[in-house]
Scaffold this motif. Structure first.
Motif, PDB file in Angstrom:
ATOM      1  N   ILE A   1      -1.567 -17.203  -3.026  1.00 15.34           N
ATOM      2  CA  ILE A   1      -2.312 -16.718  -4.182  1.00 15.34           C
ATOM      3  C   ILE A   1      -3.087 -17.838  -4.871  1.00 15.34           C
ATOM      4  CG2 ILE A   1      -0.314 -16.982  -5.729  1.00 15.34           C
ATOM      5  CD1 ILE A   1      -3.032 -14.229  -5.920  1.00 15.34           C
ATOM      6  N   ILE A   2      -2.549 -19.050  -4.914  1.00 19.31           N
ATOM      7  CA  ILE A   2      -3.228 -20.151  -5.597  1.00 19.31           C
ATOM      8  C   ILE A   2      -4.449 -20.604  -4.798  1.00 19.31           C
ATOM      9  CG2 ILE A   2      -2.980 -22.503  -6.469  1.00 19.31           C
ATOM     10  CD1 ILE A   2      -1.511 -20.340  -8.090  1.00 19.31           C
TER      11      ILE A   2
ATOM     12  N   PRO B   1      -1.556 -17.361   7.717  1.00 16.00           N
ATOM     13  CA  PRO B   1      -2.462 -16.396   7.093  1.00 16.00           C
ATOM     14  C   PRO B   1      -1.857 -15.901   5.790  1.00 16.00           C
ATOM     15  CG  PRO B   1      -1.274 -15.364   8.901  1.00 16.00           C
ATOM     16  CD  PRO B   1      -0.925 -16.827   8.940  1.00 16.00           C
ATOM     17  N   PRO B   2      -2.661 -15.348   4.891  1.00 15.06           N
ATOM     18  CA  PRO B   2      -2.138 -14.897   3.601  1.00 15.06           C
ATOM     19  C   PRO B   2      -0.926 -13.975   3.716  1.00 15.06           C
ATOM     20  CG  PRO B   2      -4.524 -14.884   3.553  1.00 15.06           C
ATOM     21  CD  PRO B   2      -4.134 -15.212   4.966  1.00 15.06           C
ATOM     22  N   ALA B   3      -0.919 -13.101   4.706  1.00 12.58           N
ATOM     23  CA  ALA B   3       0.159 -12.119   4.841  1.00 12.58           C
ATOM     24  C   ALA B   3       1.495 -12.750   5.198  1.00 12.58           C
ATOM     25  CB  ALA B   3      -0.207 -11.072   5.893  1.00 12.58           C
ATOM     26  N   ARG B   4       1.505 -14.033   5.571  1.00 13.71           N
ATOM     27  CA  ARG B   4       2.761 -14.700   5.932  1.00 13.71           C
ATOM     28  C   ARG B   4       3.148 -15.794   4.936  1.00 13.71           C
ATOM     29  NH1 ARG B   4       2.535 -16.889  11.757  1.00 13.71           N
ATOM     30  NH2 ARG B   4       4.677 -17.470  11.180  1.00 13.71           N
ATOM     31  N   THR B   5       2.472 -15.848   3.811  1.00 13.65           N
ATOM     32  CA  THR B   5       2.799 -16.835   2.792  1.00 13.65           C
ATOM     33  C   THR B   5       3.882 -16.300   1.855  1.00 13.65           C
ATOM     34  OG1 THR B   5       1.121 -16.011   1.254  1.00 13.65           O
ATOM     35  CG2 THR B   5       0.427 -17.711   2.837  1.00 13.65           C
ATOM     36  N   THR B   6       4.441 -17.203   1.048  1.00 14.40           N
ATOM     37  CA  THR B   6       5.397 -16.775   0.024  1.00 14.40           C
ATOM     38  C   THR B   6       4.775 -15.754  -0.916  1.00 14.40           C
ATOM     39  OG1 THR B   6       6.883 -18.685   0.029  1.00 14.40           O
ATOM     40  CG2 THR B   6       6.538 -17.603  -2.083  1.00 14.40           C
ATOM     41  N   SER B   7       3.485 -15.873  -1.160  1.00  9.16           N
ATOM     42  CA  SER B   7       2.816 -14.935  -2.069  1.00  9.16           C
ATOM     43  C   SER B   7       2.953 -13.497  -1.604  1.00  9.16           C
ATOM     44  CB  SER B   7       1.335 -15.297  -2.207  1.00  9.16           C
ATOM     45  OG  SER B   7       1.188 -16.577  -2.784  1.00  9.16           O
ATOM     46  N   ALA B   8       2.982 -13.283  -0.290  1.00 12.84           N
ATOM     47  CA  ALA B   8       3.103 -11.924   0.237  1.00 12.84           C
ATOM     48  C   ALA B   8       4.465 -11.322  -0.041  1.00 12.84           C
ATOM     49  CB  ALA B   8       2.824 -11.916   1.737  1.00 12.84           C
ATOM     50  N   VAL B   9       5.450 -12.167  -0.307  1.00  8.62           N
ATOM     51  CA  VAL B   9       6.825 -11.726  -0.561  1.00  8.62           C
ATOM     52  C   VAL B   9       7.034 -11.402  -2.036  1.00  8.62           C
ATOM     53  CG1 VAL B   9       9.243 -12.460  -0.424  1.00  8.62           C
ATOM     54  CG2 VAL B   9       7.642 -13.110   1.379  1.00  8.62           C
TER      55      VAL B   9
ATOM     56  N   GLY C   1       7.333 -10.223  -5.823  1.00  6.29           N
ATOM     57  CA  GLY C   1       7.328  -8.936  -6.512  1.00  6.29           C
ATOM     58  C   GLY C   1       6.093  -8.793  -7.373  1.00  6.29           C
ATOM     59  N   ALA C   2       5.648  -9.914  -7.946  1.00  9.50           N
ATOM     60  CA  ALA C   2       4.338 -10.030  -8.591  1.00  9.50           C
ATOM     61  C   ALA C   2       4.190  -9.180  -9.845  1.00  9.50           C
ATOM     62  CB  ALA C   2       3.224  -9.727  -7.603  1.00  9.50           C
ATOM     63  N   LEU C   3       5.079  -9.388 -10.775  1.00  7.58           N
ATOM     64  CA  LEU C   3       4.937  -8.857 -12.123  1.00  7.58           C
ATOM     65  C   LEU C   3       4.315  -9.949 -12.978  1.00  7.58           C
ATOM     66  CD1 LEU C   3       5.914  -6.350 -13.911  1.00  7.58           C
ATOM     67  CD2 LEU C   3       7.793  -7.863 -14.606  1.00  7.58           C
TER      68      LEU C   3
ATOM     69  N   ASP D   1       0.847  -5.231  -5.986  1.00 12.10           N
ATOM     70  CA  ASP D   1       1.346  -5.054  -4.618  1.00 12.10           C
ATOM     71  C   ASP D   1       0.733  -6.175  -3.792  1.00 12.10           C
ATOM     72  OD1 ASP D   1       1.876  -4.286  -1.993  1.00 12.10           O
ATOM     73  OD2 ASP D   1       1.716  -2.158  -2.451  1.00 12.10           O
ATOM     74  N   MET D   2       1.500  -7.232  -3.552  1.00 12.43           N
ATOM     75  CA  MET D   2       0.911  -8.463  -3.037  1.00 12.43           C
ATOM     76  C   MET D   2       0.315  -8.362  -1.639  1.00 12.43           C
ATOM     77  SD  MET D   2       0.594 -10.599  -5.366  1.00 12.43           S
ATOM     78  CE  MET D   2       0.165 -12.081  -4.430  1.00 12.43           C
TER      79      MET D   2
END
Length: 326
Positions: free
Chosen positions: A15-16, A38-46, A48-50, A132-133
């Motif tokens: 995300i950063i 790729p973005p889909a395999r980063t910590t950001s994809a995991v 919860g993102a509130l 929804d990350m």
């Protein structure tokens, strides 16, 4: 360096990294973005993102958070972003003041403890952004593509070497920045969540328990993300089945309607924690590096704000005489 080189190289596609690259491209700065994953395999994809400050410290975090929140509110009007504005509750087991950021949120109201799960002594209700990350990272990737910036796969193990390939490098490598920069202040904080079939929960809930344990419920349609954990220094990428059972048991004790909910999977990520977050310029290897990492549990919450500051630093560097020329 050659005149045809792209002035800015962003390293990292979580995300950063993505928000930094998008903000630069939106301002007309030619940029490339490269990443191991790729973005889909980063910590950001995991995540919860509130939108809520958590496990983070920086003098500018309130300003950064406001910038990001305004962006999310605007994006929430488009279902394709995966951003929604939702209501919910923060609950506390030990008395403490309501944080200033919470009082400033829409629909804020303190809650009678009688309306909370057993063991909580207070709390507050408010509305905020829930993202929804996987969807949002795809949205940002598409936004970059529309701006002419593909996300390229490349391994960077030497920032000084990377600094020789572009006038400005933006380092958005999360907890891996410790290895790349020799920064022993940044460390991974392992987080694990359990994904279950949503039995009908529509509001978020976060509650801090004894010994720092936390329970949170984040509804994403027919999926519910149930958390969580915060293990400083831990780097196990595989889900811990015992921990997953404990997370779910804590949630069921508070919300009995979760009993028997179908478990769809578990996710593990590593929050890049640093006190303070590092957003600053460094001359390295004869080039310029702008660091943007260490956002802890608030990467999404602060993303667009720190990206805005990064864009300002980049513009200042590129405005110097001779910048970007061989």
């Amino acid at each position: 360096m050659a005149a045809e080189q792209t002035p800015v190289l962003v390293v990292g596609a979580g995300i950063i990294g993505l928000t930094s690259a998008v903000r630069l491209a939106e301002q007309g700065v030619p940029v490339r973005i490269v990443a191991d994953l790729p973005p889909a395999r980063t910590t950001s994809a995991v995540a919860g993102a509130l939108w809520e400050p958590y496990l983070v410290e920086h003098p500018d975090q309130d300003r950064w958070g406001r910038v990001a929140y305004r962006r999310f509110v605007a994006e929430a009007t488009d279902p394709a972003t995966g951003v929604r504005i939702v209501s919910g509750v923060d609950a506390i087991r030990d008395p403490r003041p309501v944080p200033d950021w919470a009082r400033a949120m829409p629909d804020f109201a303190e809650i009678d403890p009688a309306g909370l799960p057993d063991g909580f002594v207070g709390g507050w209700r408010f509305s905020t952004a829930l993202i929804d990350m996987p969807v949002y990272l795809g949205f940002l990737t598409d936004r970059l593509a529309a701006l002419g910036v593909p996300v390229e796969h490349a391994h960077v193990d030497d920032l000084a070497e990377a600094a020789g390939t572009a006038p400005v490098v933006v380092n958005c490598t999360g907890h891996r920045a410790g290895t790349l920069t020799g920064d022993d202040v940044v460390q991974p904080v392992r987080g694990q969540i359990v994904v279950v079939r949503n039995p009908g929960i529509t509001e978020f809930f976060t509650g801090t328990g004894d010994s720092g344990t936390m329970t949170y419920l984040l509804p994403h349609g027919d999926r519910l993300l149930v958390g969580g954990s915060a293990e400083k220094g831990a780097d196990r990428p595989e889900p811990d089945e015992r921990l997953g059972r404990e997370i779910l048991a804590r949630a069921v004790a508070m919300f009995p309607e979760l009993a028997g909910a179908q478990v769809l999977g578990q996710r593990v990520g590593f929050r890049p924690y640093r006190t303070p977050i590092r957003v600053e310029h460094e001359e390295l290897g004869g080039g310029h590096v702008i660091h943007n990492y260490g956002h802890g549990g608030a990467g999404v919450t602060l993303s667009w704000g720190s990206a805005e500051d990064v864009a300002g630093l980049v513009r200042e560097l590129l405005s110097r005489p001779g910048a970007g020329r061989g």
